[in-house]
Enzyme design. Sequence first.
Site, PDB file in Angstrom:
ATOM      1  CB  SER B 217      -0.938   0.003   1.202  1.00  0.00           C
ATOM      2  OG  SER B 217      -1.743  -1.157   1.148  1.00  0.00           O
ATOM      3  CB  VAL B 218       4.437   1.974   0.519  1.00  0.00           C
ATOM      4  CG1 VAL B 218       5.404   3.035   0.038  1.00  0.00           C
ATOM      5  CG2 VAL B 218       4.602   1.731   2.009  1.00  0.00           C
TER       6      VAL B 218
END
Lengths: 481, 482
Positions: B217-218
């Site tokens: 998700s970064v």
Amino acid sequence: MTGADPAPQVAGAAGAPGTAPAVPTRRGTELVMLAFAVVITLAAQCVVDITVTGSLRPELAAFGGWFTALWAVMHVVVRRFAPYADPLLLPAVALLSGLGLTMIHRLDLAGEQVGATATREDAPVQLVWATLGVGLFVAVLLVIRDHRLLSRFAYTLALVGLLLLALPAVLPASISSVNGAKIWIRLAGFSIQPGEFAKICLIVFFAAYLVDKRDVLALASRRVMGLELPRGRDLGPVVVAWLLSILVLVFERDLGSSLLLFGIFVVMLYVATERASWLVIGVGLFGAGAFLAYQLFGHVQVRVDTWLDPFAYRDEGGYQMVQSLLGLGTGGLFGAGLGGGRPDQVPVAKSDFIAAAIGEELGLFGLVAVIIVYLVLVERGLRSSLIVRDAFGKLLAAGLAFAVAWQVFVVLGGVTGLLPLTGLTTPFVAYGGSSLVANFALLAILVRISDAARRPAAPPVQPGPPQRAMLGEAPTEVVRP
Amino acid sequence: MNAPLRRVAISVLVLFTLLIVNVNYIQVVRSEELRADPGNRRVIYEEYDRQRGSIVVDGTEIALSVETDDDLTYLRQYPQGPLYAAVTGYYSVRYGARGIERTENDVLTGDDARLFTQRLSDLFTGRDPSGGDVVLTLDAATQQAAMAGLEGVTGAVVALEPSTGAILALASTPTFDPNLLSSHDAQGVADYAAGLEAADPDPRLNRAISDNYPPGSVFKVIVSAAALSSGEYTPDTVIPAPDLLTLPGTSTTLENFNGSRCDPSGEQPLIDALTISCNTAFALLGIELGEDRVREMAEAFGMDGEGLDIPMGTVGSSVGDIESDAALGQSSIGQRDVRMTPLQAAMVAAGVANDGTLMRPYLVDQLRAPDLTVIEQADPDELSEPVSPEVADQLTEMMVSVVAEGSGRAARIPGIDVAGKTGTAQVAPDVPDHNWFIGFAPADDPQIAVAVFVANGGGTGGDVSAPIARRVMEAYLEGGGG
């Protein structure tokens, strides 16, 4: 045309009574060149001390004085007792031995640097040996006022030479064996290599013998492929010399001395007889001997294999050779500078591999300079041989000069990978007492012969047949009262 | 006898010429090859004869050479060896040099051209020549916090000063002790190296810069940046956020973390989607934006290129091939073939923090001559401008929300606004997820940007990596950094 050129005949004729032109002795040249060699040596010593330890050692003054005194004595003795001697022989040797002492001192320092325990200072010991060598040099010049005297003792010297050569072989290995080669006599802390002295004795004998027998040996029986082959029964001496060198190889495991003696004998035989066929026979015999030795002896095979590809045996037999090559390669053109390299990486750098140390620190230029100095020494010796008047002197000088050349070639060729390694020492440079002392004796004889060669011919004192070699026609008893 | 004598004289000349030719061959033609031979210890001795310069962090020498009694004059020592191993590398007789020891070797040995006048004066004053010092940008307290945070896990931390790109911390675990590789005890060194070789996970791998991992998700920060930069979105734009998404053209479904629901209404504002890290929303957003916009933004942040030299070489990060909208959807949540180094992740945070301007990361602050005169001072260099200051502000607002009330709450620092984004990347079935956190603080005046990566941490980025990031940022801010 008649009577047009009488002058050359007069000039060329030896012994025009009373009118011999004054021949310059060239002692002044020798002195200047000696001073040059001594100054270079002392400068090199200073460079080593300063580079390695940062300061001059206290004993340097004593060393410098001692070293200078040695050559001063040599010069004075030559001036007095061999005034016409070749002026380049002494300076060449002075430079070589000075460089040798410097390198040995430098390697002493390297030993102390790495904190090895019980490092022995070898340079002072070598200086003592050099002093003994100078003593022997002076003694030889004083005792032997005429080199022809030596021919009278030819057979005695032959016997002494053979004994010296054979001695280590018959002694127990605990006394005579170092690293597999049985060529030493080790007594009371001193090691001597009698082979170095045997070499000179045998050269004197070869010279006397060959002068005596050269007419017979030059007789040809038939021509085969353009070569005039000697008679079968005249092959005796060369076969004996060959057997001798094979025996040395077998019983002393000394490839170097074997190669050295046989090479010298064959070349002297060739010079005496002027027959190239002897060279061919010699090379053939040597080839056969070498092939046999390679087939029969493990240590010879190892030597040859490591010579062909030292890097394949870098952790075993080739280690020394590889280290030598790495040192030479690292030295490159100009070298690491005295004291700037790591010549102690090569095992026994002080003796067998001192040329590698020189090549590493003085570079290609330094090593080639050393080779050229040797060349000068050898060619001056051969020049004396060319101009000396008596056949024995000619052959003896040629033998001695060639011995130096051949030894330098075999040793340097070994260290640089051109030839298989042999256990010979680098004359005048390498650490080792016997070699140094013996070579000073060799130098003395060369100086003596060169003095005779350049000395203006004295008017014949006793008219009569020239004193030619007396071996064959007259037994030695005749000259005794 | 004179004719053969002359021939002998000439033969001697020929023999000696042979010697000279052969010596020329060895000392000139083969010189380079022999000098470089691995068995040639002379070159090593020469190197160890000179005092090598020090590597300095915050005025303390973290690598220095001390005189010894043994064969090699100087021994390389690392007083806090394992702490800085990922940066210093080692200086080994047997294995050569790595890390800063390798990249700055010329300065450390004194061979660098800029040290020429120094060498010349050494020559004339008789002073022993020595090498120059390398002063690093690292902050000791920050580095210590990073290593302490990574204790017991496999992972990496990279911290940057957003306004310059200076690297404040660079850590990788498990680490090793460079002292044991740089020792002069050959057997000890060989044994230790054999132990490192056999160890799993490999302590020799610098996870911060030498390997890349799926960021999870970064990567949504980059998709958000692409959306905001398009001008078609604001943080408040409502986007679809279904519970389950069937990827276009396939029967593959994509769901949210642990099958949770993003919003009962099936749609939510962009800022909320980032705050709770809604997978379906970002997969659809990426597909809506199209591959080009997503990829261009990733490239603007430094991905898809060669790795930078900081000065150690780093591996690049990549978006990977995207052959369909389905692939684009998966890539938009940092899965599929998306790979980032922790350094790259830190750069994403730093670019947002620095008003949308990404500075080139660097480790070497100063090079100093042995007399401490500075021969080179680092000059911060702009790498790119991935987003406008306005978009950077919007992204900051969204990332503050992540830490304030979303998945990154564990990174909160009392009294300071922290911006951040968590990442929990699937690696393979039955293999624990990678856990990420990127962030910066203070959000209104960023002093430090950080990326924390924990390999196979097994938890989420929020509960495994965020606390480490907090610790690192706190250490720097408390130390008065910046």
